[in-house]
Design an enzyme around this catalytic site. Sequence first.
Site, PDB file in Angstrom:
ATOM      1  N   GLU A  24       7.445  81.605  57.494  1.00 43.85           N
ATOM      2  CA  GLU A  24       7.936  81.915  56.058  1.00 43.85           C
ATOM      3  C   GLU A  24       8.077  83.662  56.254  1.00 43.85           C
ATOM      4  O   GLU A  24       7.062  84.328  56.354  1.00 43.85           O
ATOM      5  CB  GLU A  24       6.987  81.411  55.116  1.00 43.85           C
ATOM      6  CG  GLU A  24       5.608  81.930  54.964  1.00 43.85           C
ATOM      7  CD  GLU A  24       5.035  82.338  53.604  1.00 43.85           C
ATOM      8  OE1 GLU A  24       6.512  82.818  52.818  1.00 43.85           O
ATOM      9  OE2 GLU A  24       3.526  81.987  53.247  1.00 43.85           O
ATOM     10  N   LYS A 157      -5.442  80.081  48.225  1.00 37.08           N
ATOM     11  CA  LYS A 157      -5.715  81.544  47.957  1.00 37.08           C
ATOM     12  C   LYS A 157      -6.684  81.334  46.842  1.00 37.08           C
ATOM     13  O   LYS A 157      -6.491  80.053  45.586  1.00 37.08           O
ATOM     14  CB  LYS A 157      -4.720  82.112  47.345  1.00 37.08           C
ATOM     15  CG  LYS A 157      -4.203  83.207  48.299  1.00 37.08           C
ATOM     16  CD  LYS A 157      -3.377  84.250  48.305  1.00 37.08           C
ATOM     17  CE  LYS A 157      -2.270  83.675  48.834  1.00 37.08           C
ATOM     18  NZ  LYS A 157      -1.399  82.564  48.350  1.00 37.08           N
TER      19      LYS A 157
HETATM   20  N1  PSU Z   1       0.380  82.888  51.039  1.00 37.08           N
HETATM   21  C1  PSU Z   1       0.419  84.503  51.535  1.00 37.08           C
HETATM   22  N2  PSU Z   1       0.671  85.313  50.923  1.00 37.08           N
HETATM   23  C2  PSU Z   1       1.958  84.789  50.285  1.00 37.08           C
HETATM   24  C3  PSU Z   1       2.244  83.554  50.051  1.00 37.08           C
HETATM   25  C4  PSU Z   1       1.132  82.569  49.807  1.00 37.08           C
HETATM   26  O1  PSU Z   1      -1.264  84.716  52.044  1.00 37.08           O
HETATM   27  O2  PSU Z   1       2.986  86.199  49.910  1.00 37.08           O
HETATM   28  C5  PSU Z   1       3.733  83.440  49.110  1.00 37.08           C
HETATM   29  C6  PSU Z   1       3.747  82.234  49.508  1.00 37.08           C
HETATM   30  O3  PSU Z   1       5.031  81.774  50.002  1.00 37.08           O
HETATM   31  C7  PSU Z   1       4.070  80.416  48.862  1.00 37.08           C
HETATM   32  C8  PSU Z   1       4.248  81.469  46.515  1.00 37.08           C
HETATM   33  O4  PSU Z   1       4.810  80.124  48.990  1.00 37.08           O
HETATM   34  O5  PSU Z   1       3.309  82.897  47.883  1.00 37.08           O
HETATM   35  C9  PSU Z   1       3.680  81.437  45.875  1.00 37.08           C
HETATM   36  O6  PSU Z   1       4.350  81.561  44.863  1.00 37.08           O
HETATM   37  P1  PSU Z   1       4.044  80.954  43.219  1.00 37.08           P
HETATM   38  O7  PSU Z   1       2.691  80.984  43.378  1.00 37.08           O
HETATM   39  O8  PSU Z   1       5.171  81.808  43.001  1.00 37.08           O
HETATM   40  O9  PSU Z   1       5.047  79.947  44.215  1.00 37.08           O
END
Ligand code: PSU
Length: 306
Positions: A24, A157
Amino acid sequence: MSSLTLRDEVAEALRRGRPVVALESTIISHGLPRPRNLEAARELEALLRDAGVTPATIAVLDGEPRVGLDDEALRRIAEEDLAKASVRDLPILAARRGSAATTVAATAYLAARAGIRVFATGGLGGVHRGASESFDESADLDVLADTPIAVVSAGVKSVLDIGATLERLESLSVPVVGYRTDEFPAFWLRSSGHRLDWRIEEAAEAAEILRASTSLGLRAGLLVANPVPEGEQWDAEEHDRVLSEAFAAAAASGVRGKAVTPFLLAHIVDASGGVSLEVNLALARNNVRLAAGIARALAGTPPVSR
Ligand code: PSU
Ligand code: MN
């Protein structure tokens, strides 16, 4: 205008049934600070190549969903101030010829459309704490319910509500397996206290599950939960202290919606003096290595020994 653009080497590998792993771009543009983000993007691709796997980092550039990026494109992701795109943003970006980094949801969606079955990330998005009030739940979960791809992640996380995230994955019928663990990992930490029903010991088992899923006519993906290696995890006390600080800062700043995850991550990197960043990179490498093994097993090439 809005069709998928596969990098030549990715198209070639897929045509020949060779292993390919998707990566990603939101982790590069919004999850890691400059200039380590560009280094990390290149390093993760190199790890895959060393394992005999073709990397396909995914992003939207000038309206084109790109599957597999050359170095110039990787640099754009790392250095430009790009938007963060989930699946719902894809048609708008295409119509307006916009550029954005893709979240796990959008990356998985595009990867699966390209025919890629394995995807390595850092941490999956999930249910945010306080979601019963805010309704903030990542589209990552919903997309996995309908996208036949294995996502290798160090859990979610610990800024999220891990228990609620696991409940949602169950409701959405997304299978979750622990790789050499009985517990769902908490990203920077190996342990979350949440038990898993299923555990695998080898990458090839994940490939078997994917094959079985297809035979059964199921559309869901597979979440492979891969804990950060022992000795590379964050100190638990320090982790708890920095996280409560980050939550306080987020509340004080009034940040909302899709800005929440990047805000918390940036705050945590700063407040930890960069320690959380090293852990983040260690788990991302670890996920990429496991994803390489799964992709090789799926392609019928023996997994590299780990
Ligand atoms: N995990 C990481 N760093 C990130 C993300 C996940 O270590 O930047 C990102 C991923 O792209 C995940 C997104 O899909 O955060 C989720 O964001 P939201 O909670 O707005 O859906
Ligand atoms: Mn959200």
